[in-house]
Design a protein around this motif. Structure first.
Motif, PDB file in Angstrom:
ATOM      1  N   THR A   8       0.829  -1.207   0.000  1.00 37.56           N
ATOM      2  CA  THR A   8       0.000   0.000   0.000  1.00 37.56           C
ATOM      3  C   THR A   8       0.860   1.252   0.000  1.00 37.56           C
ATOM      4  O   THR A   8       1.963   1.259   0.553  1.00 37.56           O
ATOM      5  CB  THR A   8      -0.931   0.047   1.227  1.00 37.56           C
ATOM      6  OG1 THR A   8      -0.141   0.046   2.414  1.00 37.56           O
ATOM      7  CG2 THR A   8      -1.888  -1.126   1.239  1.00 37.56           C
ATOM      8  N   VAL A   9       0.330   2.291  -0.649  1.00 42.58           N
ATOM      9  CA  VAL A   9       0.975   3.600  -0.698  1.00 42.58           C
ATOM     10  C   VAL A   9      -0.115   4.630  -0.460  1.00 42.58           C
ATOM     11  O   VAL A   9      -1.160   4.581  -1.107  1.00 42.58           O
ATOM     12  CB  VAL A   9       1.644   3.854  -2.078  1.00 42.58           C
ATOM     13  CG1 VAL A   9       2.252   5.233  -2.140  1.00 42.58           C
ATOM     14  CG2 VAL A   9       2.662   2.771  -2.394  1.00 42.58           C
ATOM     15  N   ARG A  10       0.124   5.552   0.451  1.00 43.39           N
ATOM     16  CA  ARG A  10      -0.834   6.628   0.731  1.00 43.39           C
ATOM     17  C   ARG A  10      -0.336   7.912   0.088  1.00 43.39           C
ATOM     18  O   ARG A  10       0.822   8.282   0.220  1.00 43.39           O
ATOM     19  CB  ARG A  10      -0.859   6.839   2.221  1.00 43.39           C
ATOM     20  CG  ARG A  10      -2.061   6.771   3.114  1.00 43.39           C
ATOM     21  CD  ARG A  10      -3.384   6.428   2.599  1.00 43.39           C
ATOM     22  NE  ARG A  10      -4.364   7.410   2.951  1.00 43.39           N
ATOM     23  CZ  ARG A  10      -5.114   7.382   4.012  1.00 43.39           C
ATOM     24  NH1 ARG A  10      -5.027   6.411   4.872  1.00 43.39           N
ATOM     25  NH2 ARG A  10      -5.965   8.336   4.237  1.00 43.39           N
ATOM     26  N   GLN A  11      -1.212   8.595  -0.610  1.00 50.51           N
ATOM     27  CA  GLN A  11      -0.874   9.895  -1.209  1.00 50.51           C
ATOM     28  C   GLN A  11      -2.089  10.796  -0.990  1.00 50.51           C
ATOM     29  O   GLN A  11      -3.085  10.678  -1.694  1.00 50.51           O
ATOM     30  CB  GLN A  11      -0.579   9.755  -2.699  1.00 50.51           C
ATOM     31  CG  GLN A  11      -0.233  11.068  -3.382  1.00 50.51           C
ATOM     32  CD  GLN A  11       0.077  10.854  -4.859  1.00 50.51           C
ATOM     33  OE1 GLN A  11       0.768   9.920  -5.228  1.00 50.51           O
ATOM     34  NE2 GLN A  11      -0.459  11.718  -5.699  1.00 50.51           N
ATOM     35  N   GLY A  12      -1.992  11.679  -0.002  1.00 50.37           N
ATOM     36  CA  GLY A  12      -3.120  12.548   0.313  1.00 50.37           C
ATOM     37  C   GLY A  12      -4.325  11.726   0.705  1.00 50.37           C
ATOM     38  O   GLY A  12      -4.259  10.883   1.596  1.00 50.37           O
ATOM     39  N   ASP A  13      -5.451  11.944   0.017  1.00 50.59           N
ATOM     40  CA  ASP A  13      -6.673  11.204   0.333  1.00 50.59           C
ATOM     41  C   ASP A  13      -6.871   9.996  -0.582  1.00 50.59           C
ATOM     42  O   ASP A  13      -7.983   9.515  -0.760  1.00 50.59           O
ATOM     43  CB  ASP A  13      -7.889  12.124   0.271  1.00 50.59           C
ATOM     44  CG  ASP A  13      -8.191  12.598  -1.147  1.00 50.59           C
ATOM     45  OD1 ASP A  13      -7.280  12.532  -2.000  1.00 50.59           O
ATOM     46  OD2 ASP A  13      -9.328  13.026  -1.397  1.00 50.59           O
ATOM     47  N   ILE A  14      -5.770   9.493  -1.142  1.00 46.22           N
ATOM     48  CA  ILE A  14      -5.835   8.324  -2.030  1.00 46.22           C
ATOM     49  C   ILE A  14      -4.998   7.192  -1.431  1.00 46.22           C
ATOM     50  O   ILE A  14      -3.857   7.395  -1.017  1.00 46.22           O
ATOM     51  CB  ILE A  14      -5.287   8.646  -3.436  1.00 46.22           C
ATOM     52  CG1 ILE A  14      -5.994   9.846  -4.043  1.00 46.22           C
ATOM     53  CG2 ILE A  14      -5.424   7.430  -4.346  1.00 46.22           C
ATOM     54  CD1 ILE A  14      -5.349  10.340  -5.324  1.00 46.22           C
ATOM     55  N   LEU A  15      -5.575   6.005  -1.389  1.00 45.41           N
ATOM     56  CA  LEU A  15      -4.855   4.806  -0.980  1.00 45.41           C
ATOM     57  C   LEU A  15      -4.654   3.948  -2.220  1.00 45.41           C
ATOM     58  O   LEU A  15      -5.616   3.574  -2.885  1.00 45.41           O
ATOM     59  CB  LEU A  15      -5.644   4.017   0.070  1.00 45.41           C
ATOM     60  CG  LEU A  15      -5.046   2.670   0.480  1.00 45.41           C
ATOM     61  CD1 LEU A  15      -3.695   2.867   1.174  1.00 45.41           C
ATOM     62  CD2 LEU A  15      -6.019   1.914   1.371  1.00 45.41           C
ATOM     63  N   ARG A  16      -3.413   3.682  -2.537  1.00 45.45           N
ATOM     64  CA  ARG A  16      -3.075   2.802  -3.667  1.00 45.45           C
ATOM     65  C   ARG A  16      -2.748   1.437  -3.093  1.00 45.45           C
ATOM     66  O   ARG A  16      -1.907   1.308  -2.207  1.00 45.45           O
ATOM     67  CB  ARG A  16      -1.884   3.361  -4.426  1.00 45.45           C
ATOM     68  CG  ARG A  16      -1.357   2.461  -5.518  1.00 45.45           C
ATOM     69  CD  ARG A  16      -0.221   3.157  -6.229  1.00 45.45           C
ATOM     70  NE  ARG A  16       0.517   2.270  -7.083  1.00 45.45           N
ATOM     71  CZ  ARG A  16       1.494   2.673  -7.899  1.00 45.45           C
ATOM     72  NH1 ARG A  16       1.825   3.963  -7.946  1.00 45.45           N
ATOM     73  NH2 ARG A  16       2.128   1.822  -8.653  1.00 45.45           N
ATOM     74  N   ILE A  17      -3.420   0.415  -3.618  1.00 49.45           N
ATOM     75  CA  ILE A  17      -3.178  -0.957  -3.186  1.00 49.45           C
ATOM     76  C   ILE A  17      -2.657  -1.739  -4.387  1.00 49.45           C
ATOM     77  O   ILE A  17      -3.367  -1.906  -5.376  1.00 49.45           O
ATOM     78  CB  ILE A  17      -4.458  -1.615  -2.636  1.00 49.45           C
ATOM     79  CG1 ILE A  17      -4.986  -0.828  -1.435  1.00 49.45           C
ATOM     80  CG2 ILE A  17      -4.188  -3.067  -2.266  1.00 49.45           C
ATOM     81  CD1 ILE A  17      -6.330  -1.317  -0.914  1.00 49.45           C
ATOM     82  N   ASN A  18      -1.413  -2.170  -4.296  1.00 49.12           N
ATOM     83  CA  ASN A  18      -0.806  -2.980  -5.348  1.00 49.12           C
ATOM     84  C   ASN A  18      -1.025  -4.450  -5.005  1.00 49.12           C
ATOM     85  O   ASN A  18      -0.634  -4.902  -3.929  1.00 49.12           O
ATOM     86  CB  ASN A  18       0.698  -2.703  -5.446  1.00 49.12           C
ATOM     87  CG  ASN A  18       1.001  -1.253  -5.712  1.00 49.12           C
ATOM     88  OD1 ASN A  18       0.265  -0.559  -6.392  1.00 49.12           O
ATOM     89  ND2 ASN A  18       2.095  -0.777  -5.153  1.00 49.12           N
TER      90      ASN A  18
END
Length: 114
Positions: A5-15
């Protein structure tokens, strides 16, 4: 099934770090998505770049993850291989999800369909 997981502001990216989302791992996929997403953020980008196979159980698990987020949050998809993209097109789920060419494109967009 492993995720990153990577958090960028109000977005959570799940690889998704697996080649398959199928009947053998669909329940585990849903459980992990529930754990990772919690009650925030507003946008979740699911990066399926490494996924080369998705069956009906896997598709059901992705849909269940979308429903888990509720109406106020969005699950967007990114990096679909041609095989996985075909599953979404054939089931017309490509009209339900916002699908981006890549996770980077999704992270830099304002949730516009790619």
């Amino acid at each position: 099934m492993e995720f990153e997981t990577v958090r960028q502001g109000d977005i959570l990216r799940i690889n998704v770090l697996a080649e398959r989302i199928d009947a053998a791992c669909a329940i585990q996929f849903k459980d992990r998505m529930r754990e990772l997403c919690g009650t925030e953020p507003a946008r979740v980008v699911l990066d399926l770049q490494q996924v080369d196979f998705l069956d009906s159980s896997g598709l059901g698990a992705v849909v269940a993850a979308m429903k888990l987020l509720g109406k106020d949050r969005r699950l967007e998809l990114a990096g679909l291989s041609s095989k996985v993209s075909k599953v979404f097109r054939l089931t017309r789920m490509d009209s339900v999800f916002t699908i981006h060419n890549s996770a980077d494109a999704a992270m830099n967009s304002n949730a516009s369909a790619a």
